[in-house]
Design an enzyme around this catalytic site. Structure first.
Site, PDB file in Angstrom:
ATOM      1  N   ARG A  25      10.721   9.153   0.184  1.00 47.09           N
ATOM      2  CA  ARG A  25      10.327   9.719   1.556  1.00 47.09           C
ATOM      3  C   ARG A  25       9.502   8.431   2.359  1.00 47.09           C
ATOM      4  O   ARG A  25       9.136   7.512   1.604  1.00 47.09           O
ATOM      5  CB  ARG A  25       9.630  10.870   1.316  1.00 47.09           C
ATOM      6  CG  ARG A  25       8.090  10.585   0.475  1.00 47.09           C
ATOM      7  CD  ARG A  25       7.387  11.772   0.602  1.00 47.09           C
ATOM      8  NE  ARG A  25       8.002  12.981  -0.452  1.00 47.09           N
ATOM      9  CZ  ARG A  25       7.586  14.043  -0.648  1.00 47.09           C
ATOM     10  NH1 ARG A  25       6.225  14.197  -0.319  1.00 47.09           N
ATOM     11  NH2 ARG A  25       8.338  14.935  -1.356  1.00 47.09           N
ATOM     12  N   GLY A  26       9.337   8.553   3.584  1.00 46.07           N
ATOM     13  CA  GLY A  26       8.564   7.931   4.206  1.00 46.07           C
ATOM     14  C   GLY A  26       9.197   6.569   4.536  1.00 46.07           C
ATOM     15  O   GLY A  26      10.104   6.226   4.572  1.00 46.07           O
ATOM     16  N   ASN A  99       6.182  -0.518  -2.798  1.00 48.97           N
ATOM     17  CA  ASN A  99       5.678   0.456  -1.479  1.00 48.97           C
ATOM     18  C   ASN A  99       4.948   1.775  -2.086  1.00 48.97           C
ATOM     19  O   ASN A  99       4.262   2.362  -1.325  1.00 48.97           O
ATOM     20  CB  ASN A  99       6.909   1.013  -1.119  1.00 48.97           C
ATOM     21  CG  ASN A  99       6.765   2.210   0.045  1.00 48.97           C
ATOM     22  OD1 ASN A  99       6.299   2.058   1.014  1.00 48.97           O
ATOM     23  ND2 ASN A  99       7.173   3.328  -0.648  1.00 48.97           N
ATOM     24  N   GLY A 101       2.131   4.340  -3.492  1.00 53.59           N
ATOM     25  CA  GLY A 101       0.604   4.356  -3.369  1.00 53.59           C
ATOM     26  C   GLY A 101       0.071   5.765  -3.061  1.00 53.59           C
ATOM     27  O   GLY A 101       0.847   6.462  -2.553  1.00 53.59           O
ATOM     28  N   ASP A 107     -12.449  12.780   2.835  1.00 54.68           N
ATOM     29  CA  ASP A 107     -13.471  11.715   3.017  1.00 54.68           C
ATOM     30  C   ASP A 107     -14.190  11.750   1.461  1.00 54.68           C
ATOM     31  O   ASP A 107     -14.772  12.900   1.120  1.00 54.68           O
ATOM     32  CB  ASP A 107     -14.291  12.038   4.214  1.00 54.68           C
ATOM     33  CG  ASP A 107     -13.649  11.512   5.398  1.00 54.68           C
ATOM     34  OD1 ASP A 107     -12.469  10.826   5.316  1.00 54.68           O
ATOM     35  OD2 ASP A 107     -14.220  11.903   6.535  1.00 54.68           O
ATOM     36  N   TYR A 175      -9.026   3.198  -2.048  1.00 53.77           N
ATOM     37  CA  TYR A 175      -7.902   2.720  -1.136  1.00 53.77           C
ATOM     38  C   TYR A 175      -7.799   1.560  -0.733  1.00 53.77           C
ATOM     39  O   TYR A 175      -6.938   0.687  -1.039  1.00 53.77           O
ATOM     40  CB  TYR A 175      -7.485   3.768  -0.217  1.00 53.77           C
ATOM     41  CG  TYR A 175      -6.113   3.517   0.427  1.00 53.77           C
ATOM     42  CD1 TYR A 175      -4.738   3.995  -0.111  1.00 53.77           C
ATOM     43  CD2 TYR A 175      -6.157   2.810   1.994  1.00 53.77           C
ATOM     44  CE1 TYR A 175      -3.608   3.692   0.564  1.00 53.77           C
ATOM     45  CE2 TYR A 175      -4.850   2.714   2.307  1.00 53.77           C
ATOM     46  CZ  TYR A 175      -3.728   2.943   1.791  1.00 53.77           C
ATOM     47  OH  TYR A 175      -2.557   2.595   2.655  1.00 53.77           O
ATOM     48  N   PRO A 205       0.922  -2.570   6.876  1.00 54.69           N
ATOM     49  CA  PRO A 205       1.230  -1.845   8.333  1.00 54.69           C
ATOM     50  C   PRO A 205      -0.185  -0.919   8.609  1.00 54.69           C
ATOM     51  O   PRO A 205      -1.115  -0.986   7.689  1.00 54.69           O
ATOM     52  CB  PRO A 205       2.207  -0.560   7.555  1.00 54.69           C
ATOM     53  CG  PRO A 205       2.397  -1.089   6.283  1.00 54.69           C
ATOM     54  CD  PRO A 205       1.683  -1.877   5.770  1.00 54.69           C
ATOM     55  N   GLY A 206      -0.085  -0.640   9.875  1.00 48.55           N
ATOM     56  CA  GLY A 206      -1.218   0.399  10.192  1.00 48.55           C
ATOM     57  C   GLY A 206      -0.648   1.843   9.889  1.00 48.55           C
ATOM     58  O   GLY A 206      -0.023   2.045   9.184  1.00 48.55           O
TER      59      GLY A 206
END
Length: 271
Positions: A25-26, A99, A101, A107, A175, A205-206
């Site tokens: 995915r993604g 890729n 993660g 939070d 992270y 990436p952002g």
């Protein structure tokens, strides 16, 4: 393979085998599709998205050219097992794209972050990456160069980091720490391996529009704040991340090693 002519410039990976982690995915799925379009055979792993993985294999030409491996990645041994599965499938690994993660969405202030969360993030985002890279490099060193490869390239490693690894991310220090470590790992591997024809680069990436980020980006208040930090004013499309990864595995990038390729809409400017 470098190719240019009346039909334009072609980025071909014919004759190569690519291992792409987190490919169901993604960004991972987009990368699987793009590497197949470039002619590479592809092996990718998934953890639980069986239907999605099977659909991608079918879309990309079937098991003769694309394989999905059910493999959790949380330890070095997991990473090594995945590389062995790729070699068993197609006999070699020419490109390793790291890729996968995790980004715990809640939070977690540092004073409250649990040891379990820290260890879990480190295991997936760093320990298993080490296992894949260590085993893939060993494989690249012993296998003959792919016939389609040009020049001295023996293999390519592309690590996927993040803007969080460059500027940090409050309440997500686990992270950010892992993604910063991948940047350092890229530079260290490049220095060690480029003389042997193994290239190591990084794409950072952002914000990217994926299933994983949908919850955050669909929140009108949070997304407004996030997008205000991106000069381009939008998140990336997954193909805008997959394409730089593909480029870095072609001879067009034959003089690029140890580079942190920022793909963030201008959000973080580093040299």
């Amino acid at each position: 393979m470098l190719s240019s002519g009346g039909s334009g410039v072609t980025m071909s990976l014919a004759g190569r085998v690519a291992l792409i982690t987190g490919g169901s995915r993604g960004i991972g799925a987009a990368t699987v599709r793009m590497f197949r379009q470039a002619g590479a055979k592809v092996v990718f792993n998934y953890r639980s998205a069986t239907k999605e993985a099977e659909a991608i294999v079918a879309e990309c030409g079937g098991a003769a050219v694309c394989r999905a491996v059910e493999q959790t990645l949380s330890t070095p041994e997991d990473g090594a097992a995945l590389v062995r599965a790729a070699v068993a499938a197609f006999g070699r690994v020419d490109c390793a794209i790291l890729n996968h993660g995790v980004w715990p969405a809640h939070d977690a202030p540092i004073a409250e972050m649990t040891s379990e969360q820290w260890r879990s993030t480190m295991g997936t985002n760093l320990d298993s990456v080490f296992g894949v890279v260590r085993t893939a490099v060993a494989q690249m060193k012993i296998q003959p160069k792919a016939q389609a490869q040009v020049g001295s390239a023996r293999g390519h490693i592309v690590l996927i980091s993040s803007t969080a690894g460059q500027r940090g991310e409050a309440f997500h220090v686990d992270y950010a720490a892992t993604k910063g470590a991948l940047i350092s790992l890229t530079k260290s591997l490049s220095t060690e391996l480029i003389g042997e024809g193994i290239y190591c680069n990084c794409v950072a990436p952002g914000w990217v529009a994926t299933d994983a980020s949908a919850g955050v980006l669909s929140d009108p208040v949070v997304s407004k704040k996030l997008l205000s930090l991106i000069p381009l004013g939008r998140p990336a499309h997954v193909d805008e991340i997959a394409a730089p990864v593909l480029f870095l595995c072609t001879p067009f990038a034959g003089f690029i090693s140890g580079e942190i390729f920022n793909v963030n809409g201008g959000a973080v400017l580093v040299g």
